[in-house]
Design an enzyme around this catalytic site. Structure first.
Site, mmCIF file in Angstrom:
data_model
loop_
_atom_site.group_PDB
_atom_site.id
_atom_site.type_symbol
_atom_site.label_atom_id
_atom_site.label_comp_id
_atom_site.label_asym_id
_atom_site.label_seq_id
_atom_site.Cartn_x
_atom_site.Cartn_y
_atom_site.Cartn_z
ATOM 1 N N ASP A 21 -64.668 10.017 18.764
ATOM 2 C CA ASP A 21 -65.051 9.858 17.359
ATOM 3 C C ASP A 21 -64.973 11.221 16.682
ATOM 4 O OD1 ASP A 21 -66.154 9.133 14.958
ATOM 5 O OD2 ASP A 21 -68.228 9.118 15.710
ATOM 6 N N ASN A 23 -65.762 11.669 13.213
ATOM 7 C CA ASN A 23 -66.556 11.812 11.986
ATOM 8 C C ASN A 23 -68.001 11.323 12.123
ATOM 9 O OD1 ASN A 23 -66.047 9.129 12.176
ATOM 10 N ND2 ASN A 23 -65.312 8.859 10.076
ATOM 11 N N ASP A 25 -69.379 8.479 12.947
ATOM 12 C CA ASP A 25 -69.830 7.111 12.643
ATOM 13 C C ASP A 25 -69.975 6.265 13.910
ATOM 14 O OD1 ASP A 25 -67.232 6.622 13.317
ATOM 15 O OD2 ASP A 25 -66.687 5.598 11.457
ATOM 16 N N ASP A 29 -61.619 7.178 16.696
ATOM 17 C CA ASP A 29 -60.654 7.039 15.606
ATOM 18 C C ASP A 29 -59.387 7.857 15.886
ATOM 19 O OD1 ASP A 29 -61.512 9.720 14.978
ATOM 20 O OD2 ASP A 29 -63.290 8.813 14.046
ATOM 21 N N GLU A 258 -47.608 -7.964 28.372
ATOM 22 C CA GLU A 258 -48.795 -8.466 29.070
ATOM 23 C C GLU A 258 -48.485 -9.914 29.409
ATOM 24 O OE1 GLU A 258 -53.592 -9.202 28.661
ATOM 25 O OE2 GLU A 258 -52.237 -9.769 27.077
ATOM 26 N N ASP A 331 -59.537 -4.957 29.479
ATOM 27 C CA ASP A 331 -60.020 -6.323 29.726
ATOM 28 C C ASP A 331 -60.645 -6.478 31.100
ATOM 29 O OD1 ASP A 331 -59.042 -7.341 27.312
ATOM 30 O OD2 ASP A 331 -57.092 -7.856 28.180
HETATM 31 O O1 TEU Z 1 -55.551 -10.499 26.713
HETATM 32 C C1 TEU Z 1 -54.900 -11.681 27.095
HETATM 33 C C2 TEU Z 1 -55.587 -12.467 28.099
HETATM 34 O O2 TEU Z 1 -54.968 -13.259 28.769
HETATM 35 C C3 TEU Z 1 -57.083 -12.438 28.129
HETATM 36 O O3 TEU Z 1 -57.465 -13.763 28.046
HETATM 37 C C4 TEU Z 1 -57.707 -11.866 29.322
HETATM 38 O O4 TEU Z 1 -57.418 -12.662 30.446
HETATM 39 C C5 TEU Z 1 -59.193 -11.893 29.042
HETATM 40 O O5 TEU Z 1 -59.410 -10.979 27.995
HETATM 41 C C6 TEU Z 1 -60.037 -11.498 30.207
HETATM 42 O O6 TEU Z 1 -61.373 -11.672 29.858
HETATM 43 C C7 TEU Z 1 -55.112 -9.914 25.539
HETATM 44 C C8 TEU Z 1 -55.875 -8.648 25.228
HETATM 45 O O7 TEU Z 1 -55.629 -7.697 26.222
HETATM 46 C C9 TEU Z 1 -57.324 -8.970 25.060
HETATM 47 O O8 TEU Z 1 -58.099 -7.823 24.841
HETATM 48 C C10 TEU Z 1 -57.447 -9.899 23.891
HETATM 49 O O9 TEU Z 1 -58.760 -10.346 23.799
HETATM 50 C C11 TEU Z 1 -56.520 -11.108 24.024
HETATM 51 O O10 TEU Z 1 -55.208 -10.779 24.438
HETATM 52 C C12 TEU Z 1 -56.382 -11.786 22.695
HETATM 53 O O11 TEU Z 1 -55.588 -11.018 21.843
HETATM 54 CA CA CA Z 2 -65.110 7.557 13.647
#
Ligand code: TEU
Ligand code: CA
Length: 564
Positions: A21, A23, A25, A29, A258, A331
């Protein structure tokens, strides 16, 4: 396989909200990223993927985009973004943005327009179906974040729209050529700005099995996982080939998909020489132990499973393409908290275990993709109650666990293991307040272990996890070994030995042997006869007697060996 400009690089994922960060908040960023570019250059990073920074209501932390052509003010301005691109370029770092086009935000003008006039052109941008209140939904699929994939179209009692993810993430209708054209135009607009490429979000989901129909329910909620539908969906690659042709190929851009649930025979069309993507993430290790019933039923990963998954992926990619190797991302839980046995990284020898896991993953054939904080061995965090949890998928999985009969305390254990918050706690720069991430109140609680575990401390400690990652990256860049590290064939070594993960990387000139004692106990490891030179070792000792390595717990070494 053709050689590409990005093959020899080391890549790094930034989750901007939690990186730095600038600034006060409490939200990381773009100016914070700019401030840390020298850090990334000195670490040896050549490609940086930024999780989404576009305008967004942040219902799913930016994976719900309301304007693809602007930067969310919380992250900065377009001028900041342009400066970041310029400054990164000076340091020979390519910037990769997140391409989130399976869905947009329900606050995107396209969706607003679709709500205003579902029969107009923007109605066709989404999947909208007639469904008078009280009637059965078009199908019984379960959204990834829980509940049905259908919700009433705002302002309408007789129409529903499809969202495979959160209800604030309506799915775009890729069957509509207008949608595809708009997406390609946007991609090219960004590539014209000097972006190195894109990470392509959740892309397998753009192709639906149509017409909508029910599948057998797989949980007590009467719904069925989207995975089931994806098995029937045909033709995603036709869209993706078109996208590559209209966008990435024209720029020789880097693209990393992905991709979950691909059909095995389709791998060459994804990442082969004429594939639609440069590469895709290898999620094989991530998927070990997963249970369709939910996180509460997941099983912990063993060393043998980890090894088998990694080797299977290496075989799959051989002669076809190049995967990206990860131990974690935004994730997933922290790799060291997931793939090492419970408690292993906290105790004495914990650093050795972290280095072993990192080294085993990093030395595989493919593009190593570090996630912010991995290079200092950041660990999972703990929450006592669900109210402290931000992650929308963890909140859903908590309920799933309760419905399955777990107590709240047991359900919290599950959440603590798998919550996406684990990877999203702020980067631990130093031991000052809030780990040097912000002078304000961080949007997500800093992991309390920052007082010991932080970059500043590791810079001063020669045998820190961070210095070990630097050595790994340096080896990948070493002109003598680069060819073997980047392109060498992977050949498992003594794969039948339990809790030993070892493999050759056979290059044109050099052969490397990568050895990890994947357990907290010492062991003997027979090494091939004759000259071995130790290139990397996560411990001070290297006890070799008559071609037997007396390995310490979690010992990891990379050896330069004679080709045989
Ligand atoms: O994730 C895709 C995805 O398949 C997710 O369902 C993943 O298995 C899950 O987040 C696990 O808990 C992508 C992004 O990386 C994720 O951050 C997003 O939430 C998702 O797409 C929707 O855009
Ligand atoms: Ca910030």
């Amino acid at each position: 396989m053709e050689q590409k400009w990005w093959h020899g690089k080391t890549a790094y994922q930034i989750y901007p909200k939690s990186f730095q960060d600038s600034n006060g908040d409490g939200i990381g960023d773009l100016r914070g990223v700019i401030q840390r570019l020298d850090y990334l250059r000195d670490l040896g990073i050549g490609l940086v993927w930024l999780s989404p920074i576009y305008c967004s209501p942040l219902a799913d932390q930016g994976y719900d985009i309301s304007d693809y052509y602007n930067i969310d003010p919380r992250f900065g301005t377009m001028a900041d973004m342009e400066e970041l691109l310029r400054e990164a370029k000076k340091r020979d770092i390519g910037i990769v943005m997140d391409l989130v086009v399976n869905h947009c935000s329900d606050e995107h003008p396209w969706f607003r327009e679709a709500c205003r006039d579902p029969d107009g052109p923007y109605g066709q941008y989404f999947y909208i179906r007639d469904c008078p209140e009280g009637q059965k939904l078009p199908c019984n699929w379960r959204s990834y974040f829980g509940g049905p994939v259908w919700d009433y179209l705002p302002g309408h009692k007789d129409k529903v729209y499809l969202h495979l993810f959160h209800r604030k993430q309506p799915d775009l209708n890729w069957e509509n050529p207008e949608v595809r054209r708009a997406v390609y135009e946007m991609i090219n607009w960004w590539l014209d700005k000097g972006l190195a490429g894109f990470r392509i979000d959740a892309i397998i989901n753009i192709k639906k099995a149509l017409p909508f129909r029910d599948y057998p329910a797989d949980r007590p909620d009467g719904l069925c996982s989207v995975d089931r539908m994806l098995k029937d969906a045909q033709g995603v690659l036709d869209f993706l080939d078109e996208m590559a042709e209209e966008t990435f190929r024209k720029y020789d851009a880097f693209s990393v998909g992905e991709v979950f649930n691909e059909k095995p025979e389709e791998l060459p069309r994804f990442i082969g020489d004429r594939g639609c993507f440069s590469t895709m993430f290898d999620f094989a290790e991530t998927e070990i132990g997963q249970d369709p019933r939910g996180w509460y039923a997941h099983k912990r990963v063993t060393a043998e499973q980890y090894k088998a998954a990694a080797f299977a992926s290496q075989r799959k990619a051989e002669g076809v393409g190049y995967f990206c190797n990860i131990i974690e991302n935004h994730d997933e839980p922290r790799g060291v908290s997931r793939y090492l046995p419970a408690g292993a990284c906290a105790g004495p020898g914990g650093d050795a275990a972290k280095k072993m896991l990192g080294g085993l993953n990093f030395m595989l054939r493919g593009l190593p993709f570090l996630y912010q904080g991995q290079e200092i061995g950041m660990e999972n965090t703990r929450c006592e109650t669900i109210a402290e949890v931000d992650d929308i998928s963890a909140r859903d999985q908590y309920q799933v666990a309760l419905h399955a009969g777990l107590s709240p305390a047991e359900a919290m254990e599950v959440v603590n293991l798998y919550s996406r918050d684990n990877a999203r706690t702020p980067f631990q720069w130093d031991n000052t307040k809030n780990a040097g991430f912000t002078t304000g109140k961080p949007w997500l609680r800093v992991n309390p272990n920052y007082t010991q575990l932080n970059l500043e401390a590791q810079r001063r400690t020669p045998d820190s996890v961070w210095n070990f990652y630097r050595a790994l990256i340096a080896l990948r860049q070493d002109p003598v070994y680069q060819e073997a590290v980047v392109y060498g064939r992977t050949e498992p070594y003594l794969p039948e030995l339990l809790n030993l993960m070892a493999y050759y990387r056979r290059g044109k000139e050099k052969t490397l042997l990568v050895v990890g004692n994947f357990q907290g106990r010492p062991r003997r490891i027979p090494l091939p006869e004759g000259g071995q030179k130790v290139l990397l070792n996560n411990l001070p000792a290297f006890d070799l007697r008559q071609d037997i390595l007396y390995a310490k717990p979690w010992q990891f070494v990379v050896l330069d060996v004679e080709p045989q």
